[in-house]
Enzyme design. Structure first.
Site, PDB file in Angstrom:
ATOM      1  N   GLU A  50       0.825  -1.210   0.000  1.00  0.00           N
ATOM      2  CA  GLU A  50       0.000   0.000   0.000  1.00  0.00           C
ATOM      3  C   GLU A  50       0.858   1.258   0.000  1.00  0.00           C
ATOM      4  O   GLU A  50       0.539   2.234  -0.665  1.00  0.00           O
ATOM      5  CB  GLU A  50      -0.955   0.005   1.210  1.00  0.00           C
ATOM      6  CG  GLU A  50      -2.064  -1.026   1.134  1.00  0.00           C
ATOM      7  CD  GLU A  50      -2.955  -0.856  -0.091  1.00  0.00           C
ATOM      8  OE1 GLU A  50      -3.039   0.249  -0.639  1.00  0.00           O
ATOM      9  OE2 GLU A  50      -3.555  -1.858  -0.517  1.00  0.00           O
ATOM     10  N   TYR A 133      -6.156   5.755   5.243  1.00  0.00           N
ATOM     11  CA  TYR A 133      -6.326   4.847   4.104  1.00  0.00           C
ATOM     12  C   TYR A 133      -5.603   3.517   4.373  1.00  0.00           C
ATOM     13  O   TYR A 133      -6.179   2.437   4.243  1.00  0.00           O
ATOM     14  CB  TYR A 133      -5.789   5.481   2.819  1.00  0.00           C
ATOM     15  CG  TYR A 133      -5.723   4.488   1.691  1.00  0.00           C
ATOM     16  CD1 TYR A 133      -6.849   4.170   0.963  1.00  0.00           C
ATOM     17  CD2 TYR A 133      -4.530   3.821   1.397  1.00  0.00           C
ATOM     18  CE1 TYR A 133      -6.816   3.218  -0.046  1.00  0.00           C
ATOM     19  CE2 TYR A 133      -4.473   2.866   0.399  1.00  0.00           C
ATOM     20  CZ  TYR A 133      -5.619   2.573  -0.316  1.00  0.00           C
ATOM     21  OH  TYR A 133      -5.577   1.623  -1.288  1.00  0.00           O
ATOM     22  N   ASP A 151      -9.215   6.145  -1.039  1.00  0.00           N
ATOM     23  CA  ASP A 151      -8.207   6.968  -1.724  1.00  0.00           C
ATOM     24  C   ASP A 151      -8.863   7.582  -2.963  1.00  0.00           C
ATOM     25  O   ASP A 151     -10.093   7.522  -3.117  1.00  0.00           O
ATOM     26  CB  ASP A 151      -6.984   6.116  -2.090  1.00  0.00           C
ATOM     27  CG  ASP A 151      -7.309   5.073  -3.143  1.00  0.00           C
ATOM     28  OD1 ASP A 151      -8.496   4.901  -3.495  1.00  0.00           O
ATOM     29  OD2 ASP A 151      -6.361   4.418  -3.628  1.00  0.00           O
TER      30      ASP A 151
END
Ligand code: SF4
Length: 354
Positions: A50, A133, A151
């Protein structure tokens, strides 16, 4: 296409049907791309992916991800690793602050939690290096919690589905999207919805007026598609123009070695290596004079090259002079080609001149 919209002083909440979540999760299970970080639910791997995927394309991340894991296979090796080696692993990926935050967070997870990721959203959010996030992604994908990860991709998908034209740059819109998604999370396999949203945004509900609605598993639930407005969404707030700067870069060669130096501890590309450079665009003779002042005894100017490098807020227009030198003055580090490739993290803005 981005366009500005009127601000609704009291916009209604966004509403998504549970059928939307179920359809998307089922579609994901059938259609997920085989990506290296999806082969298990190890929080370390999910977290690393991520962070790498922020601002970077999937195809570019794949090789970096695999290489990173061979050097730092777990959180302990990342926490204990050296800064120079970390920067070298990150070289070319850009946004180098991500790598530094990664290591700082790894150290905290080791010292506070014995190397185990917290398994709650609150526990993850309490770590300074993990934002909303990333926390939502780890909590849902790894721990099966109903925590959205919102996002830009997800904002685009949801504002098209609910057909709303408020700017996705408005934090209130993000909160509305999080709240709408939070209400439809399934009781099991929460990560399938999180990843389904990511996957839809990356492969079907594409940006820049290019949604592939004919391939979309939730087209029947998408108000933007049904009303013909999806291509005009999401609405963005116009961005400030990037600042333009001119720089002169010196590729100083002495024998088989090239001069490099370390950048300052703060600011853009902090603590990475760079080729010597000066602000402004010097003419050839001015560049030779500057090299002479650095005591490297310039012998000849072999060639010049012009390139542009675009950062998030700045554009560098660079003129690079390749200068043959007779003295390897100690103000610079002098690295041979093998050392430059293996040991020095040189950001793309400079490496492109080598
Ligand atoms: Fe996006 Fe089109 Fe699917 Fe709506 S129908 S979610 S606009 S791809």
């Amino acid at each position: 296409m981005a366009r500005s919209g009127k601000t609704n002083p009291e916009p209604a909440a966004y509403a998504l049907s549970s059928g939307f979540g179920a359809a998307l999760a089922a579609w994901y299970r059938e259609n997920a791309r085989d990506l290296p970080w999806r082969r298990d639910r190890d929080p370390y791997r999910v977290w690393l992916s991520e962070i790498m995927l922020q601002q970077t394309r999937v195809e570019a991340v794949k090789a970096y991800f695999e290489r990173f894991l061979t050097r730092c296979p777990d959180i302990f090796s990342l926490a204990a690793g050296g800064d120079e080696a970390l920067m070298k692993l990150w070289e070319g990926l850009g946004y180098y602050a991500r790598a530094r935050r990664l290591k700082e967070t790894a150290k905290l997870i080791v010292s506070l939690h014995g190397g185990r990721f917290p398994c709650t959203l609150e526990g993850l959010r309490a770590l300074p290096g993990i934002g909303p996030y990333t926390a939502g992604a780890i909590a849902s994908i790894c721990f099966d919690l109903p925590t959205p990860a919102v996002d830009g991709n997800v904002l685009r998908v949801v504002t098209r589905v609910v057909n709303r034209a408020e700017s996705v740059d408005d934090p209130a819109v993000k909160r509305r999207v999080e709240s709408a998604l939070g209400a439809i999370y399934p009781e099991a396999n929460a990560g399938d919805l999180t990843q389904g949203l990511m996957e839809l945004g990356a492969t079907v509900c594409l940006p820049n007026s290019r949604p592939k609605c004919s391939l979309c598993p939730v087209a029947h639930l998408c108000a933007g598609f049904q009303k013909g407005t999806a291509e005009g969404l999401p609405v963005r707030t116009p961005k400030k123009e990037r600042r333009e700067e001119e720089h002169t870069v010196f590729l100083l060669r002495c024998g088989s070695r090239t001069a490099v130096q370390k950048r300052p501890d703060t600011g853009l590309l902090a603590r990475l290596f760079e080729l010597p450079n000066l602000s402004g665009r010097l003419k050839a003779q001015e560049a030779l004079d500057a090299a002479a002042a650095w005591n490297v005894a310039p012998v000849s100017l072999l060639k010049s090259t012009e390139k542009t490098h675009v950062f998030t807020h700045i554009v560098w227009h660079m003129t690079c002079y390749v200068i043959l030198c007779a003295r390897a003055d100690a103000r610079f580090l002098w690295a041979d080609d093998g050392e430059l490739a293996a040991d020095y993290a040189l950001p793309s803005a400079f490496r492109m001149f080598l």
